[in-house]
Motif scaffolding. Sequence first.
Motif, short mmCIF file in Angstrom:
data_model
loop_
_atom_site.label_atom_id
_atom_site.label_comp_id
_atom_site.label_asym_id
_atom_site.label_seq_id
_atom_site.Cartn_x
_atom_site.Cartn_y
_atom_site.Cartn_z
N TYR A 168 1.06 -0.89 -0.03
CA TYR A 168 0.20 -0.46 -0.25
C TYR A 168 0.99 1.29 -0.14
O TYR A 168 -0.32 2.60 0.08
CB TYR A 168 -0.96 -0.24 0.98
N GLY A 169 1.91 1.01 0.16
CA GLY A 169 3.21 2.08 0.18
C GLY A 169 3.36 2.79 2.07
O GLY A 169 3.39 4.45 1.15
N ILE A 170 2.47 2.37 2.38
CA ILE A 170 2.51 3.19 3.61
C ILE A 170 3.72 3.04 4.93
O ILE A 170 4.26 1.69 4.72
CB ILE A 170 1.42 2.38 4.77
N GLU A 171 4.05 4.34 5.23
CA GLU A 171 5.20 3.89 6.16
C GLU A 171 5.07 3.79 7.30
O GLU A 171 4.30 4.51 7.65
CB GLU A 171 6.08 5.71 5.74
N ALA A 172 5.64 3.45 7.73
CA ALA A 172 5.22 2.14 9.46
C ALA A 172 6.23 2.10 9.90
O ALA A 172 7.64 1.72 9.39
CB ALA A 172 4.36 1.39 9.08
N SER A 221 -4.49 3.08 -5.24
CA SER A 221 -3.47 2.24 -7.06
C SER A 221 -3.86 0.57 -6.20
O SER A 221 -4.27 0.27 -6.88
CB SER A 221 -3.21 2.54 -7.35
N VAL A 222 -3.94 0.60 -4.71
CA VAL A 222 -3.15 -0.94 -4.65
C VAL A 222 -4.68 -1.33 -4.05
O VAL A 222 -4.99 -0.63 -2.98
CB VAL A 222 -1.41 -0.74 -3.94
N ARG A 223 -4.77 -2.52 -4.60
CA ARG A 223 -6.57 -3.67 -3.89
C ARG A 223 -5.99 -4.52 -3.04
O ARG A 223 -5.42 -5.23 -4.81
CB ARG A 223 -7.38 -3.00 -4.86
N LEU A 224 -6.17 -4.99 -2.67
CA LEU A 224 -5.62 -6.43 -1.99
C LEU A 224 -6.89 -7.65 -1.55
O LEU A 224 -6.08 -7.76 -0.84
CB LEU A 224 -5.04 -6.39 -1.07
N MET A 225 -7.89 -5.82 -1.89
CA MET A 225 -8.97 -7.28 -1.56
C MET A 225 -9.69 -6.73 -2.50
O MET A 225 -9.70 -5.12 -3.33
CB MET A 225 -9.83 -6.88 -0.70
N PRO A 226 -11.05 -7.64 -3.55
CA PRO A 226 -12.23 -7.39 -4.59
C PRO A 226 -12.60 -6.69 -3.91
O PRO A 226 -13.21 -6.11 -2.81
CB PRO A 226 -12.63 -8.73 -5.06
N VAL A 229 5.86 -13.68 -6.16
CA VAL A 229 5.83 -12.57 -5.16
C VAL A 229 6.58 -12.43 -4.60
O VAL A 229 6.87 -11.45 -4.42
CB VAL A 229 5.27 -13.32 -3.72
N LYS A 230 7.27 -12.90 -4.14
CA LYS A 230 8.87 -12.90 -3.44
C LYS A 230 10.21 -11.68 -4.20
O LYS A 230 11.02 -10.81 -3.83
CB LYS A 230 9.42 -14.90 -3.67
N SER A 231 9.67 -11.37 -5.37
CA SER A 231 10.34 -10.22 -6.31
C SER A 231 10.06 -9.67 -6.44
O SER A 231 10.32 -8.57 -6.85
CB SER A 231 10.66 -11.17 -8.17
N ARG A 232 8.31 -9.63 -5.68
CA ARG A 232 8.32 -7.95 -5.62
C ARG A 232 8.86 -7.19 -4.34
O ARG A 232 9.49 -7.70 -3.62
CB ARG A 232 7.19 -8.03 -4.92
N PRO A 233 8.70 -5.91 -4.96
CA PRO A 233 9.57 -4.36 -3.81
C PRO A 233 8.98 -5.23 -2.21
O PRO A 233 10.10 -4.55 -1.63
CB PRO A 233 9.18 -3.35 -4.95
#
Lengths: 229, 229
Positions: A23-27, A80-85, A201-205
């Motif tokens: 989601y690009g959330i800084e935590a 823009s990212v949606r991890l639930m339909p 999946v593992k290749s994702r940033p």
Amino acid sequence: MTILLYHPMCPHSRFIRLALSEYGIEADLVEEKVQERRPDFLALNPAGATPVLLDEPDIVVSGAGPAAEYLHEVYAASGSVRLMPDNPVERAEVRRLMDWFNTKFFAEVSTWLVHEKITRRFLGPHEGGGGPDMDAVRAARANIRSHLNYIGWLAAKRNWLAGDEMSYADLAAAAHLSCADYLGDVPWAENENAKNWYVRVKSRPSFRGLLGDRVLGMNPAPVYADLDF
Amino acid sequence: MTILLYHPMCPHSRFIRLALSEYGIEADLVEEKVQERRPDFLALNPAGATPVLLDEPDIVVSGAGPAAEYLHEVYAASGSVRLMPDNPVERAEVRRLMDWFNTKFFAEVSTWLVHEKITRRFLGPHEGGGGPDMDAVRAARANIRSHLNYIGWLAAKRNWLAGDEMSYADLAAAAHLSCADYLGDVPWAENENAKNWYVRVKSRPSFRGLLGDRVLGMNPAPVYADLDF
């Protein structure tokens, strides 16, 4: 400020770390040694388990499932990212698979591997510490095979585990597998479809943070951070 | 037509039965003997567990959490009953407590009581059948005390377990307790607040179906169907 109370080898924490990153959330990641049962931590989550998400103002969300739903409801609408339909039936399938990994895979595989091989190294002799119970490790290694075959079966008939789009189902599955993979306990050669899905999946940033994790005095298996294993 | 594949003594099925009834959804209850592992049932839910909700057209929703979320998303919008709050932070609290009972209470209490005292009566000697392992039953009876105290503590500071309104948290908690109560294993005298909260849930019309359930050859404890115990 968003804070995640986590443990590097807690698969549920890893799932939420992946979600935050997608989601690009800084935590801020703050390590919690749950076995110490800190009173301040138990006041936040009486279940005494990671992950616990702290968000402004004074918001406390405990548990992998609730944290994933919260992040989707609060942050996905604006990004823009949606991890639930959006469709309730497709959401039900994502939730079924989230529960599959966060509850069933955890109970049958990851809790045994992590507890026996990692947690017990940091417990005293009167707290259940010591070397791993190899019967428990062998049971987890037997159980992981059917899960790997199920992942391979899903990956062969769908683009991602729950459907056309990557979702929480993929992140939950990969988070739990990544703990077993650190310990060298995933028989990748047994299922090519599962392996190919995991490589994606593992290749994702979002996965980079997990691949940099290290447990004190215990190096990961050689394949762990290798994107071409 | 809505169908629920369920088992009378499955606490997760009871939770969804309560939800269906609270929403006023007419559903056919079809008993599933999960230990028989029917291929047609496993095709619907590879986890091999109840509940499984079948809805038109061709919709299959497996698992208590996914079924509860589905019912809320599809049916609550058109009705006056809401078992999930609208606010994401309040929803997170309902989900935390749903998970508490459906996962933690189940693992520490209800799975042991139901498996040892009921399921094993219907298994053959080579399937793990026989009389109950009383060590497991005693462990469950010890564990239920802390859960009862937690319920009492929540009920003392809130109107319902998760907040001002009755929610899935109350139904999940009551569903799991009702199985232990059938078996006479809830030490009600130990926590007056928990008992008073349970009386309120148990008195609802949605509970009537559960109070009529009977296990073959095993009557419920005297307090089970008594609304003034």
